[in-house]
Design an enzyme around this catalytic site. Sequence first.
Site, PDB file in Angstrom:
ATOM      1  N   LYS A  52       0.840  -1.207   0.000  1.00  0.00           N
ATOM      2  CA  LYS A  52       0.000   0.000   0.000  1.00  0.00           C
ATOM      3  C   LYS A  52       0.871   1.252   0.000  1.00  0.00           C
ATOM      4  CE  LYS A  52      -3.879  -2.342   2.207  1.00  0.00           C
ATOM      5  NZ  LYS A  52      -4.586  -2.679   3.452  1.00  0.00           N
ATOM      6  N   GLN A  96      -4.770  -1.704   9.765  1.00  0.00           N
ATOM      7  CA  GLN A  96      -4.663  -3.014   9.115  1.00  0.00           C
ATOM      8  C   GLN A  96      -5.234  -4.110  10.013  1.00  0.00           C
ATOM      9  OE1 GLN A  96      -3.701  -3.317   6.000  1.00  0.00           O
ATOM     10  NE2 GLN A  96      -3.596  -5.522   5.833  1.00  0.00           N
ATOM     11  N   ASP A 119     -11.135   2.649   4.102  1.00  0.00           N
ATOM     12  CA  ASP A 119     -11.438   1.211   4.047  1.00  0.00           C
ATOM     13  C   ASP A 119     -12.932   0.974   3.863  1.00  0.00           C
ATOM     14  OD1 ASP A 119      -9.320  -0.589   4.151  1.00  0.00           O
ATOM     15  OD2 ASP A 119      -9.058  -0.368   6.314  1.00  0.00           O
TER      16      ASP A 119
HETATM   17  N1  LIG Z   1      -7.845  -2.536   7.236  1.00  0.00           N
HETATM   18  C1  LIG Z   1      -7.597  -3.428   6.273  1.00  0.00           C
HETATM   19  N2  LIG Z   1      -7.808  -3.086   4.989  1.00  0.00           N
HETATM   20  C2  LIG Z   1      -7.558  -3.984   3.988  1.00  0.00           C
HETATM   21  O1  LIG Z   1      -7.767  -3.663   2.804  1.00  0.00           O
HETATM   22  C3  LIG Z   1      -7.030  -5.275   4.326  1.00  0.00           C
HETATM   23  C4  LIG Z   1      -6.826  -5.569   5.679  1.00  0.00           C
HETATM   24  N3  LIG Z   1      -7.124  -4.637   6.629  1.00  0.00           N
HETATM   25  N4  LIG Z   1      -6.368  -6.785   6.059  1.00  0.00           N
HETATM   26  C5  LIG Z   1      -6.058  -7.818   5.098  1.00  0.00           C
HETATM   27  C6  LIG Z   1      -6.759  -7.643   3.766  1.00  0.00           C
HETATM   28  C7  LIG Z   1      -6.035  -8.303   2.609  1.00  0.00           C
HETATM   29  N5  LIG Z   1      -5.632  -7.219   1.722  1.00  0.00           N
HETATM   30  C8  LIG Z   1      -4.815  -7.382   0.583  1.00  0.00           C
HETATM   31  C9  LIG Z   1      -4.206  -6.329  -0.060  1.00  0.00           C
HETATM   32  C10 LIG Z   1      -3.342  -6.520  -1.117  1.00  0.00           C
HETATM   33  C11 LIG Z   1      -3.060  -7.786  -1.596  1.00  0.00           C
HETATM   34  C12 LIG Z   1      -2.071  -7.974  -2.711  1.00  0.00           C
HETATM   35  O2  LIG Z   1      -1.443  -7.045  -3.165  1.00  0.00           O
HETATM   36  N6  LIG Z   1      -1.875  -9.225  -3.168  1.00  0.00           N
HETATM   37  C13 LIG Z   1      -0.907  -9.553  -4.214  1.00  0.00           C
HETATM   38  C14 LIG Z   1       0.223 -10.435  -3.700  1.00  0.00           C
HETATM   39  C15 LIG Z   1       0.735 -10.121  -2.341  1.00  0.00           C
HETATM   40  C16 LIG Z   1       1.677 -11.191  -1.786  1.00  0.00           C
HETATM   41  O3  LIG Z   1       2.610 -11.596  -2.506  1.00  0.00           O
HETATM   42  O4  LIG Z   1       1.499 -11.601  -0.651  1.00  0.00           O
HETATM   43  C17 LIG Z   1      -1.593 -10.333  -5.291  1.00  0.00           C
HETATM   44  O5  LIG Z   1      -2.660 -10.912  -5.022  1.00  0.00           O
HETATM   45  O6  LIG Z   1      -1.065 -10.390  -6.393  1.00  0.00           O
HETATM   46  C18 LIG Z   1      -3.689  -8.857  -0.986  1.00  0.00           C
HETATM   47  C19 LIG Z   1      -4.564  -8.646   0.077  1.00  0.00           C
HETATM   48  C20 LIG Z   1      -6.031  -6.054   2.254  1.00  0.00           C
HETATM   49  N7  LIG Z   1      -6.714  -6.222   3.378  1.00  0.00           N
END
Ligand SMILES: Nc1nc(=O)c2c([nH]1)NC[C@@H]1CN(c3ccc(C(=O)N[C@@H](CCC(=O)O)C(=O)O)cc3)C=[N+]21
Length: 293
Positions: A52, A96, A119
């Site tokens: 992020k 988060q 969020d």
């Molecule tokens: N307050 C809060 N807001 C959120 O938006 C929030 C949270 N808590 N807690 C957890 C979940 C999960 N989440 C992700 C964000 C980016 C990827 C992302 O960039 N994923 C990459 C790969 C990342 C990797 O390699 O681990 C992909 O799918 O290609 C995944 C999951 C946001 N979340």
Amino acid sequence: MQLLDGKFASEKIKLEIAAEAAEFTAQTGRKPHLLAILVGNDGGSETYVASKMKNCEKVGFESSLVRYDTDVTEEELIQKIREINADAGVDGMIVQLPLPKHIDPEKITDAIDYRKDVDGFHPVNLGRMMRNQPCFIPATPYGILLMLQAYGIDTTGKHCVVVGRSNIVGSPMSILMARNANPGNCTVTLTHSKTTNLKEMVLQGDIVIAAIGRKNFVTADMVKPGAIIIDVGINRETSETTKSGYKLYGDVDFENVAPLASWITPVPGGVGLMTIVGLLKNTLASAKKEIYQ
Ligand SMILES: Nc1nc(=O)c2c([nH]1)NC[C@@H]1CN(c3ccc(C(=O)N[C@@H](CCC(=O)O)C(=O)O)cc3)C=[N+]21
């Protein structure tokens, strides 16, 4: 089968965000500013928050990270949130998730000024979403809508089956897919772990949104040929063969489902990347006061 490529769609939208951010900065002399609070050092959370922050930089936003040890108290956290609520230099704030067990995530969410709740978890934003009023839409559902939009997929009249009823994905997604909009205008079925005839339900889906948090939960025998498959799962397993030391699995058995699908999102490289775009778009809208004055 065609891939709903999160890398492609997210990069395209980030170019638009960067252009708007540059214009905002030229007009106001400051950058849109996202602040993230991270408690503890959960491996997943570290990765997502780092991503992020990096993406903020990419599109010309300012980003701040406030860290706390796992033993931080609820009161300390709420005190900090109040401070940030009052800071006119911060447009968007996220805490988060998940949080340590001694902290009530709803108390934390409620403490965030809804005008900075990028969020979209605050009751005011959720309530306004239900009423189809301007609001911050939760980042993952927003990202999924942006993905469907980027590929020009018309969802009107389709049967959308959502698998999983979480407050941050399944429940809001079911509302967004049913509303009078495109993407939207779907007949929606919301299924979950206690749904008895789950396979039969999912088989009816023209669109399947899998957000139940179990590796390879949606299998080929559950999918109608030609369905559009959106995989929200991010199940991590340690791996000795990858450089990062872990491997990600979706909630969909991609290998066997993909040949049946008309469109499908990969994991990684799908919805996760769009979640970040949803967050950036909410932060920009907050800075530009497009939703709240
Ligand atoms: N307050 C809060 N807001 C959120 O938006 C929030 C949270 N808590 N807690 C957890 C979940 C999960 N989440 C992700 C964000 C980016 C990827 C992302 O960039 N994923 C990459 C790969 C990342 C990797 O390699 O681990 C992909 O799918 O290609 C995944 C999951 C946001 N979340």
